[in-house]
Enzyme design. Structure first.
Site, PDB file in Angstrom:
ATOM      1  N   GLY A   1       0.748  -0.777   0.087  1.00 28.16           N
ATOM      2  CA  GLY A   1       0.385   0.186   0.294  1.00 28.16           C
ATOM      3  C   GLY A   1       0.545   1.319   0.175  1.00 28.16           C
ATOM      4  N   SER A   2       0.409   2.620   0.594  1.00 28.15           N
ATOM      5  CA  SER A   2       1.161   3.477   0.637  1.00 28.15           C
ATOM      6  C   SER A   2       2.564   3.228   1.467  1.00 28.15           C
ATOM      7  CB  SER A   2       0.142   4.882   1.945  1.00 28.15           C
ATOM      8  OG  SER A   2       1.008   5.664   2.251  1.00 28.15           O
TER       9      SER A   2
ATOM     10  N   ARG B   1      -2.797  -9.387  -1.416  1.00 26.12           N
ATOM     11  CA  ARG B   1      -3.688 -10.150  -1.385  1.00 26.12           C
ATOM     12  C   ARG B   1      -3.510 -10.600  -2.796  1.00 26.12           C
ATOM     13  NH1 ARG B   1      -9.225  -8.134  -2.325  1.00 26.12           N
ATOM     14  NH2 ARG B   1      -8.392  -6.282  -1.311  1.00 26.12           N
TER      15      ARG B   1
ATOM     16  N   ASP C   1      -2.933  -0.854  10.929  1.00 28.39           N
ATOM     17  CA  ASP C   1      -3.367  -1.246  11.882  1.00 28.39           C
ATOM     18  C   ASP C   1      -4.127  -2.744  12.152  1.00 28.39           C
ATOM     19  OD1 ASP C   1      -1.126  -0.193  12.756  1.00 28.39           O
ATOM     20  OD2 ASP C   1      -1.976   1.702  13.041  1.00 28.39           O
TER      21      ASP C   1
ATOM     22  N   GLY D   1       3.890   7.282   1.989  1.00 24.94           N
ATOM     23  CA  GLY D   1       4.328   6.831   1.195  1.00 24.94           C
ATOM     24  C   GLY D   1       5.209   7.200  -0.137  1.00 24.94           C
TER      25      GLY D   1
ATOM     26  N   ASP E   1       2.507   9.541  17.386  1.00 32.99           N
ATOM     27  CA  ASP E   1       2.185   9.678  16.509  1.00 32.99           C
ATOM     28  C   ASP E   1      -0.009   9.288  16.866  1.00 32.99           C
ATOM     29  OD1 ASP E   1       2.546   8.965  13.768  1.00 32.99           O
ATOM     30  OD2 ASP E   1       0.855   7.410  14.102  1.00 32.99           O
TER      31      ASP E   1
ATOM     32  N   HIS F   1       4.960   1.257  12.315  1.00 38.04           N
ATOM     33  CA  HIS F   1       4.426   1.908  13.259  1.00 38.04           C
ATOM     34  C   HIS F   1       4.237   1.045  14.604  1.00 38.04           C
ATOM     35  CE1 HIS F   1       1.466   4.189  15.156  1.00 38.04           C
ATOM     36  NE2 HIS F   1       0.514   3.164  15.088  1.00 38.04           N
TER      37      HIS F   1
ATOM     38  N   SER G   1       1.490  38.757   5.980  1.00 35.38           N
ATOM     39  CA  SER G   1       1.553  40.678   6.748  1.00 35.38           C
ATOM     40  C   SER G   1       1.348  40.693   8.219  1.00 35.38           C
ATOM     41  CB  SER G   1       0.153  41.132   5.762  1.00 35.38           C
ATOM     42  OG  SER G   1      -1.300  40.814   7.374  1.00 35.38           O
TER      43      SER G   1
END
Length: 342
Positions: free
Chosen positions: A26-27, A48, A83, A134, A191, A108, A252
């Protein structure tokens, strides 16, 4: 001061003759697999069969294996699955092939820290967590740079877990930017807090509230969108380049004074107390239990919240405006969960 590691501190030869399995394409997975392969390491991919990510891996030149087959072959396994499904895949496909001397890596710390995965004592367990999505891990690597990474060691029976993890991070490109040492506990808790209180939860809710305030007051939805959503990127880019001081320097004097004096009225002691409560829920495990229970019943709360957002005036207004701005390379999430460029 946190300990930092760079290319000069790392022995890449430790991983040179090992097979690295990337579990999940994935990512993060696509970036890890391609960067490590381009760095000269032997990489195999598990995903998969028949999925869009499996097809993407094949397009990138990988033979796609089952998680079980990859775990059987590999010396080092990096689990890059969501997760909420890691523990099931670990128990069914990976654990039976975790023989002594192998290494388990994570990006993670959630499943290790909250006890959803408990590896055997005779395997190394460590974490390499790039501090970026990623696509950025991949694009920075291709440009000759890298994304900073966190490193942590949970188990070290070989005595080389840290050095092996550093070699992995080097292959990922992280050693070009710097690798910061942490713990599974610190990475997981900070995180989750950052996601919930600031980056994903806090920022999104601030945008919703600002947009609602302006439209309720009769201002045009398109004008409100530009003021509270579109221009946020410009401010975040200034934070990214030079922190709060550079942002205030770049806007500004009117914007700086208004922000400095009015911002604390929005994010105030009530907000900070809510942040402390959110952190406590993360630290005592109640958020993890809530999320895992949500996943056990097919995520009804999350799906309802997604539907709420997709039907909101904010999202519909933004989608229409982004189609008129091809320079932002607009993306739209599809009903099937995919993403389409528009």
């Amino acid at each position: 001061m946190a300990t930092m590691y760079y290319e000069k501190d790392i022995n890449r030869e430790l991983l040179q003759n090992k097979t690295i399995a990337i579990i999940g394409y994935g990512s993060q997975g696509h970036a890890h697999a391609q960067n490590l392969r381009d760095s000269g390491f032997k990489v195999i991919v598990a995903n998969r069969a028949g999925s869009a990510n499996a097809r993407l891996a094949e397009e990138h030149g990988f033979t796609v294996h089952s998680a079980e087959d990859a775990a059987r072959q590999a010396d080092v396994m990096m689990i890059l699955l969501p997760d909420e499904i890691q523990a099931r895949v670990y128990k069914n496909d990976i654990a039976p092939h975790l023989t002594a001397g192998k290494m388990l890596l994570f990006a993670h710390g959630f499943n290790i820290h909250f006890g959803q995965i408990v590896p055997p004592a005779n395997v190394d367990v460590a974490m390499i967590a790039p501090k970026g999505p990623g696509h950025l891990v991949r694009s920075e690597f291709e440009k000759g740079g890298g994304v900073a990474c966190l490193i942590a060691v949970h188990q070290n029976p070989s005595g080389q877990a840290k050095d092996l993890a550093l070699a992995y991070a080097l292959g990922l490109g992280g050693a070009r930017a710097g690798i910061i040492e942490t713990t599974f506990k610190e990475e997981t808790e900070t995180d989750l807090f950052g996601e919930q209180a600031v980056l994903c939860g806090g920022a999104s809710e601030l945008i919703r509230a600002g947009y609602q305030t302006l439209t309720d007051a009769g201002y045009q939805p398109e004008i409100a969108y530009f003021e509270v959503m579109h221009e946020l990127k410009l401010i975040v880019d200034l934070f990214y380049q030079g922190g709060l001081a550079y942002m205030n320097y770049s806007v500004s004097n009117t914007a700086e004074y208004g922000g400095q004096t009015r911002g604390p009225r929005v994010v105030n002691e009530t907000s900070r107390q809510a942040m402390r409560e959110i952190l406590e829920e993360i630290q005592n495990g109640s958020f993890a239990r809530e999320w895992l229970c949500e996943c056990l019943v097919n995520q009804p709360v999350l799906k309802k919240l997604r539907d709420r957002d997709s039907e909101s005036l904010l999202e519909k207004t933004g989608a229409g405006l982004r189609r008129l701005m091809p320079f932002v390379k607009p993306k739209e999430v599809q009903p099937d969960g995919g993403v389409k460029a528009v």
